[in-house]
Design an enzyme around this catalytic site. Sequence first.
Site, short mmCIF file in Angstrom:
data_model
loop_
_atom_site.label_atom_id
_atom_site.label_comp_id
_atom_site.label_asym_id
_atom_site.label_seq_id
_atom_site.Cartn_x
_atom_site.Cartn_y
_atom_site.Cartn_z
N GLN A 97 -4.34 -4.71 6.93
CA GLN A 97 -5.33 -5.65 6.40
C GLN A 97 -5.32 -6.97 7.15
O GLN A 97 -6.28 -7.72 7.12
CB GLN A 97 -5.04 -5.94 4.91
N CYS A 142 -4.63 2.58 -3.78
CA CYS A 142 -3.38 3.08 -3.20
C CYS A 142 -2.24 2.10 -3.42
O CYS A 142 -1.42 1.89 -2.52
CB CYS A 142 -3.55 3.41 -1.71
N HIS A 165 0.87 -1.18 0.00
CA HIS A 165 0.00 0.00 0.00
C HIS A 165 0.91 1.24 0.00
O HIS A 165 2.01 1.18 0.56
CB HIS A 165 -0.84 -0.05 1.28
N LYS A 225 -10.35 -0.19 10.37
CA LYS A 225 -10.52 -1.42 9.58
C LYS A 225 -10.87 -2.60 10.48
O LYS A 225 -11.03 -3.72 10.00
CB LYS A 225 -9.24 -1.72 8.81
N ASP A 252 3.22 -4.36 8.02
CA ASP A 252 2.01 -3.58 7.81
C ASP A 252 0.84 -4.55 8.00
O ASP A 252 0.56 -5.37 7.13
CB ASP A 252 2.02 -2.98 6.41
#
Lengths: 144, 419
Positions: B206, B366, B126, B229, B203
Amino acid sequence: MSFDELYQSILLDHYQHPRNAGPVHGATCSIHDHNPICGDEITVAMQIENGKVAKVGFDGKGCAISVASASMMTEQLQGKKIEDAKQDVESFLSIMRNEDEFDNHPEFEELASLEGVKKLHARIKCATLSWNTAKRLLEGDSDS
Amino acid sequence: MFTSTERQRIRDDFPILSRTLSNGMPLTYLDNAASTQKPRPVLNTVRNFLETSYSNIHRGVYSLSVEATDAYDEARKTIARFVNAKHATEIVFTRNATEAVNLVAYGFARKYLHPGDEIVLTELEHHANLIPWQQTCLATGAKIVPVAFEDDGSIDPAKVIEKFSPRTKLLAISGCSNVFGSLTNLAPILKEAKAQRITTLVDAAQLAPHYPVDVQALECDFLVVSGHKMVAPSGIGFLYGRREWLALMDPMLTGGDMIKEVWIDRATWAEIPNKFEAGTPNIEGAVALGEAAKYLQALGMPRIHEHCEALANDAADKLALIDGVMVLGSRNRSGVVSFLCNDVHPHDLASLLDQEGVAIREGHHCAQPLMRKLGVAATARASFYLYNTPEEVDVLVEAVEKSIRFFTGKLSLPVAKVV
């Protein structure tokens, strides 16, 4: 709003059979631009001669709304004096900003099929991408 | 998958799911990879906290301030448990995962990276896990070493490891792609990075909403998460950082509340994590994030993952059967399905689906380098979460079929009645 209100047949026709698509032979100016939100890109090229838009065309990839709007834009501006073309661009952009109405501009004919897009704020950028590029060209800007 | 009784109970927790759109269509919300809806327990926590316990934290000695401080600190402990951090002080509240990556880029990378050093990351990151490193490279003279992804959108751990060199100082890698939904097999990559003394940032924006995250098992140095999220409000997220690293890092923001001692011309910093939380933070956001973590854990992260994976694979299978539709990604996916239609541009598809009440995302998500590699400007993306149902998969599939029929002229439109 229903499917057909949003994507009127005129708009779909311009998307499936875009007018003036491809390179403009003898172009005097061109600008490549893209919509950073969605990634659509477009190159608009013009041959400007004797203060007139002798030819205008576009190339690129995009959604139905951006391609159809670009196609109709080329038909609208082709052969016009620069000043008149600028006026058309300004009028179209103000309609898309909801500051004017298609009803006040009978000269736009088919372009009125973009009326449905005005209700979809997220898609106005698609409809105006080619017009903003044309505006810069008419003001004398060019990539090279 | 959750049983139909469980599904109904979960859906009842999310008031927004029962609304209809302005055209009367019920909402089918399938943009969860972008942001998730909020359940009543989280909404009630924010409301109760603001109605009964709100005040500024850390400074006041009056009861209300102590109560608010306790709630904020308790949320930090809950988050530490959520990712199995060893110490609550290893959790820094930020606005979102993006801010957490920037905090590491500014506070750590800019301080310790030198010209010629290398940052390994993947081509499916991302922008949030790419641009801060580009900026770091501009500031330090380090350079990015990219790792390509496989045709099915997965990352081959061997290809990451083979980029490691004595110059590699940092590995910044996503645990789950926001475009393909593919889960990265992090364990072997992080293990090798540790062996080669490479600092690692995961990261998990997600990953954490879908999958149990255990920072001690992963042995990563940093991990970033966005609250919105994972059923928390927007404007709150967190950075997990190993205590030793956080202690060495510089703050990104300076000012109130992050100091120990201040003179007119100099100051010293508070202990971790406070030195990274300058100014009045998003107090109610942090408290809500703690409640969100509890909500998800009560349902069970493995079951949430299983549920979303099943829905996404079901959607992928059904979409792939439609003529002219290509589904991207592998079956080892979180709740994400990215797809392309030959005849309908993703933006048009998303607008048409919206007319049917179906909210999906379109665009480059993104991840422009990834899109360039695929040779497309945009994809359509449906992403599922714990409250989505098999019926909604069918609503999606039918709406996609209808859109294609419409665009290819095979859908006859209702003709206006002549009275």
